[in-house]
Write an enzyme that holds these catalytic residues in place. Sequence first.
Site, PDB file in Angstrom:
ATOM      1  N   SER A 165     -10.289  -3.908   5.946  1.00  0.00           N
ATOM      2  CA  SER A 165      -9.761  -2.857   5.288  1.00  0.00           C
ATOM      3  C   SER A 165      -9.683  -2.835   3.405  1.00  0.00           C
ATOM      4  CB  SER A 165      -8.135  -2.543   5.309  1.00  0.00           C
ATOM      5  OG  SER A 165      -7.375  -3.580   5.061  1.00  0.00           O
ATOM      6  N   ASP A 192       0.151   0.403  -1.456  1.00  0.00           N
ATOM      7  CA  ASP A 192       1.084   0.518  -0.451  1.00  0.00           C
ATOM      8  C   ASP A 192       1.410  -0.927  -0.411  1.00  0.00           C
ATOM      9  OD1 ASP A 192      -0.845  -0.930   1.035  1.00  0.00           O
ATOM     10  OD2 ASP A 192      -1.463   0.804   2.250  1.00  0.00           O
ATOM     11  N   HIS A 222      -2.025  -3.005   0.423  1.00  0.00           N
ATOM     12  CA  HIS A 222      -3.299  -3.033  -0.435  1.00  0.00           C
ATOM     13  C   HIS A 222      -3.137  -2.829  -1.967  1.00  0.00           C
ATOM     14  CE1 HIS A 222      -4.216  -1.709   3.731  1.00  0.00           C
ATOM     15  NE2 HIS A 222      -5.193  -2.366   3.617  1.00  0.00           N
TER      16      HIS A 222
END
Length: 359
Positions: A44, A334, A337
């Site tokens: 990610s 968040d 991340h």
Amino acid sequence: MKQNSRFLILFLSSINVFFKITGAAPASLPSSAIFPALIVFGDSYADTGNNNYLNTIAKCNFPPYGINFEGGIPTGRFGDGEVFPDLIGSLLSEGLGIKRTIPASLDPTLTSKDLLTGVSFASGGSGFNPWISQSRSALSMEGQLKKLEEYIEKLKKIGGEETTDDIISKSLFLVVSGSNDVPSAAAGNLQYDVESYTSSVIKFASDFMKKLYRYGARRILVVGVPPFGCLPSQRTLGGGLQRDCDQDYNNASKLFNSKLSSMLDSLSPTLQDTKLVYFDYYNSLLELIQSPQRYGFEVVDRGCCGTGLIETLLLCNRYTSSICPNISAYLFWDAYHPSERANRILISKLLEKSVPMLL
């Protein structure tokens, strides 16, 4: 050789001056940059939208993700704006016609021009261990290599075999993986202890590098994992009432990174004409966490989205989560991340310390 030396001097000068003044990445680099394309693999932290096209819950193609991206559009990038591949690509590709952001390889609208300058194969939720990817319905690292094979064939149809070989051999290959492997081991979710499990993951990573080499990659930049115990989510889950950094998770991160770096050092001499370079993501991010004022951050222990304590992916959405009033003050977007601004600073460190070693 002289061209490379000249570029290196200009490169370091521009990075050092700008970084000292602002603490952030410069807007551009000299047009003599020598990477024709950026080709990306990982999870990610490097996914630029591939999971939009997969049957997985690991998606973020909805607001407020992408709030700082072009037009405020959620593209499937795991953050408020641009991520690692975009920032590296835009800085290294000035004057070469490469897109400012790196497209996802699974995007059906990609043009021949997009393909010639590189794509990201990364998939949120993936790991070096194929079981990790399977459990999250992500595109595995092996699957990403298969996509690379398809990509190479497309390049041959566009420009021929000789042009393709030249692009692949001179391109920068970026590998950002491990952020799902290490937490799984540290959490005790697997039948192995952290020591033996990290060793098994490193074996998968070594095999991956060897396969990249066989596909023609010669300049490979590998990013280590962050201090997972200091991410907001893990502070909440394992940091106690004070939400301190979880040292068990940090120790697992350090162990993995040490093995990853050692593996690359030992593997590099066996791959002829290849440069394998490691970037110390752990200490680069930890510096921002421990010295936030130096970089203009005010909040480092929670994310901008919602309470910032645990929200990520589906928990961070426009219906259930509020957004902090000043994103630039937050190190994390968040609970897992970093924000785009944090990524810019981290990339400036990467460009300063690691990229010159690939030239």
